[in-house]
Scaffold this motif. Structure first.
Motif, PDB file in Angstrom:
ATOM      1  N   LEU A  22       0.834  -1.203   0.000  1.00  0.00           N
ATOM      2  CA  LEU A  22       0.000   0.000   0.000  1.00  0.00           C
ATOM      3  C   LEU A  22       0.870   1.255   0.000  1.00  0.00           C
ATOM      4  CD1 LEU A  22      -2.777  -0.940   2.589  1.00  0.00           C
ATOM      5  CD2 LEU A  22      -3.121  -0.447   0.167  1.00  0.00           C
ATOM      6  N   ALA A  23       1.915   1.250   0.817  1.00  0.00           N
ATOM      7  CA  ALA A  23       2.812   2.403   0.907  1.00  0.00           C
ATOM      8  C   ALA A  23       3.512   2.645  -0.431  1.00  0.00           C
ATOM      9  CB  ALA A  23       3.832   2.200   2.026  1.00  0.00           C
ATOM     10  N   ASP A  24       3.986   1.575  -1.051  1.00  0.00           N
ATOM     11  CA  ASP A  24       4.654   1.706  -2.350  1.00  0.00           C
ATOM     12  C   ASP A  24       3.713   2.300  -3.393  1.00  0.00           C
ATOM     13  OD1 ASP A  24       6.977   0.655  -1.281  1.00  0.00           O
ATOM     14  OD2 ASP A  24       6.728  -1.331  -2.197  1.00  0.00           O
ATOM     15  N   ASP A  61     -10.997   5.962   1.510  1.00  0.00           N
ATOM     16  CA  ASP A  61     -11.810   5.132   2.405  1.00  0.00           C
ATOM     17  C   ASP A  61     -11.453   3.658   2.244  1.00  0.00           C
ATOM     18  OD1 ASP A  61     -13.107   7.363   3.387  1.00  0.00           O
ATOM     19  OD2 ASP A  61     -14.866   7.127   2.094  1.00  0.00           O
ATOM     20  N   GLU A  62     -11.180   3.237   1.011  1.00  0.00           N
ATOM     21  CA  GLU A  62     -10.822   1.843   0.756  1.00  0.00           C
ATOM     22  C   GLU A  62      -9.476   1.493   1.397  1.00  0.00           C
ATOM     23  OE1 GLU A  62     -10.712  -2.087  -0.474  1.00  0.00           O
ATOM     24  OE2 GLU A  62     -12.383  -0.700  -0.234  1.00  0.00           O
ATOM     25  N   GLU A  63      -8.509   2.391   1.299  1.00  0.00           N
ATOM     26  CA  GLU A  63      -7.206   2.141   1.930  1.00  0.00           C
ATOM     27  C   GLU A  63      -7.329   2.073   3.452  1.00  0.00           C
ATOM     28  OE1 GLU A  63      -4.443   4.277  -1.482  1.00  0.00           O
ATOM     29  OE2 GLU A  63      -5.354   5.489   0.107  1.00  0.00           O
ATOM     30  N   ILE A  64      -8.138   2.944   4.010  1.00  0.00           N
ATOM     31  CA  ILE A  64      -8.378   2.911   5.461  1.00  0.00           C
ATOM     32  C   ILE A  64      -9.009   1.582   5.847  1.00  0.00           C
ATOM     33  CG2 ILE A  64      -9.727   3.937   7.347  1.00  0.00           C
ATOM     34  CD1 ILE A  64      -9.377   6.653   5.835  1.00  0.00           C
ATOM     35  N   ARG A  65      -9.972   1.133   5.063  1.00  0.00           N
ATOM     36  CA  ARG A  65     -10.626  -0.149   5.332  1.00  0.00           C
ATOM     37  C   ARG A  65      -9.621  -1.294   5.274  1.00  0.00           C
ATOM     38  NH1 ARG A  65     -12.158  -4.398   3.043  1.00  0.00           N
ATOM     39  NH2 ARG A  65     -11.583  -3.740   0.942  1.00  0.00           N
ATOM     40  N   THR A 100      -6.680   8.837  11.159  1.00  0.00           N
ATOM     41  CA  THR A 100      -8.080   8.652  10.739  1.00  0.00           C
ATOM     42  C   THR A 100      -8.933   8.018  11.835  1.00  0.00           C
ATOM     43  OG1 THR A 100      -7.815   6.416   9.804  1.00  0.00           O
ATOM     44  CG2 THR A 100      -7.316   8.299   8.349  1.00  0.00           C
ATOM     45  N   GLN A 101      -8.306   7.564  12.909  1.00  0.00           N
ATOM     46  CA  GLN A 101      -9.026   6.842  13.959  1.00  0.00           C
ATOM     47  C   GLN A 101      -9.684   7.810  14.939  1.00  0.00           C
ATOM     48  OE1 GLN A 101      -9.089   3.286  13.556  1.00  0.00           O
ATOM     49  NE2 GLN A 101      -8.298   4.234  11.686  1.00  0.00           N
ATOM     50  N   GLU A 102     -10.978   7.621  15.168  1.00  0.00           N
ATOM     51  CA  GLU A 102     -11.731   8.524  16.042  1.00  0.00           C
ATOM     52  C   GLU A 102     -11.207   8.546  17.474  1.00  0.00           C
ATOM     53  OE1 GLU A 102     -15.946   8.006  15.913  1.00  0.00           O
ATOM     54  OE2 GLU A 102     -15.957   7.880  13.727  1.00  0.00           O
ATOM     55  N   ILE A 153      -6.367  -1.198   5.789  1.00  0.00           N
ATOM     56  CA  ILE A 153      -5.458  -1.134   6.943  1.00  0.00           C
ATOM     57  C   ILE A 153      -6.215  -1.533   8.209  1.00  0.00           C
ATOM     58  CG2 ILE A 153      -3.957   0.340   8.329  1.00  0.00           C
ATOM     59  CD1 ILE A 153      -3.484   1.969   5.694  1.00  0.00           C
ATOM     60  N   ASP A 154      -7.472  -1.094   8.320  1.00  0.00           N
ATOM     61  CA  ASP A 154      -8.302  -1.510   9.468  1.00  0.00           C
ATOM     62  C   ASP A 154      -8.344  -3.027   9.583  1.00  0.00           C
ATOM     63  OD1 ASP A 154      -9.047   1.035  10.329  1.00  0.00           O
ATOM     64  OD2 ASP A 154     -10.952   1.031   9.246  1.00  0.00           O
ATOM     65  N   GLN A 155      -8.509  -3.696   8.457  1.00  0.00           N
ATOM     66  CA  GLN A 155      -8.597  -5.156   8.477  1.00  0.00           C
ATOM     67  C   GLN A 155      -7.281  -5.797   8.908  1.00  0.00           C
ATOM     68  OE1 GLN A 155     -10.104  -6.220   4.585  1.00  0.00           O
ATOM     69  NE2 GLN A 155     -12.214  -6.154   5.308  1.00  0.00           N
ATOM     70  N   LEU A 156      -6.165  -5.148   8.619  1.00  0.00           N
ATOM     71  CA  LEU A 156      -4.879  -5.682   9.065  1.00  0.00           C
ATOM     72  C   LEU A 156      -4.717  -5.536  10.574  1.00  0.00           C
ATOM     73  CD1 LEU A 156      -2.472  -4.350   6.294  1.00  0.00           C
ATOM     74  CD2 LEU A 156      -3.230  -6.700   6.645  1.00  0.00           C
ATOM     75  N   PHE A 157      -5.125  -4.397  11.107  1.00  0.00           N
ATOM     76  CA  PHE A 157      -4.974  -4.145  12.538  1.00  0.00           C
ATOM     77  C   PHE A 157      -6.080  -4.805  13.361  1.00  0.00           C
ATOM     78  CE2 PHE A 157      -2.177  -0.848  11.024  1.00  0.00           C
ATOM     79  CZ  PHE A 157      -1.217  -0.755  12.013  1.00  0.00           C
ATOM     80  N   HIS A 158      -7.273  -4.878  12.792  1.00  0.00           N
ATOM     81  CA  HIS A 158      -8.429  -5.426  13.519  1.00  0.00           C
ATOM     82  C   HIS A 158      -9.160  -6.427  12.633  1.00  0.00           C
ATOM     83  CE1 HIS A 158      -7.805  -2.134  16.309  1.00  0.00           C
ATOM     84  NE2 HIS A 158      -7.856  -1.296  15.300  1.00  0.00           N
TER      85      HIS A 158
END
Length: 87
Positions: A27-29, A75-79, A45-47, A81-86
């Motif tokens: 993703l970073a690349d 929003d898709e990239e956040i989603r 982006t985290q509340e 990364i969210d799935q990787l962390f949670h």
């Protein structure tokens, strides 16, 4: 330092965090940034997070951390990364 913190978040075997970090690297690349800037941008982006205070021992590190502000996540990239962390 960030690598160690990311590994603690992912927990589990050594290979599981490395696999997830490799996914972050892709993703970073794609965004032409470093993994650290991608993750810090995601944190912003985290509340539940009001302030980010990444550790820095030298002024160059502070300046490098400022590159995070140039990373705009969709929003898709956040989603993703969210799935990787949670998962």
């Amino acid at each position: 330092m960030i690598f160690v913190q990311v590994c603690r978040i992912f927990k589990g075997s050594v290979y599981k965090p490395l696999k997830k970090i490799n996914q972050l690297r892709k993703l970073a690349d794609a965004k032409q940034t470093e993994v650290v800037h991608l993750v810090l941008a995601w944190y912003l982006t985290q509340e539940a997070i009001d302030v980010l205070i990444p550790g820095a021992k030298h002024s160059e590190q502070v300046l490098d951390n400022l590159k995070t502000l140039k990373v705009q996540l969709t929003d898709e990239e956040i989603r993703q990364i969210d799935q990787l962390f949670h998962p």
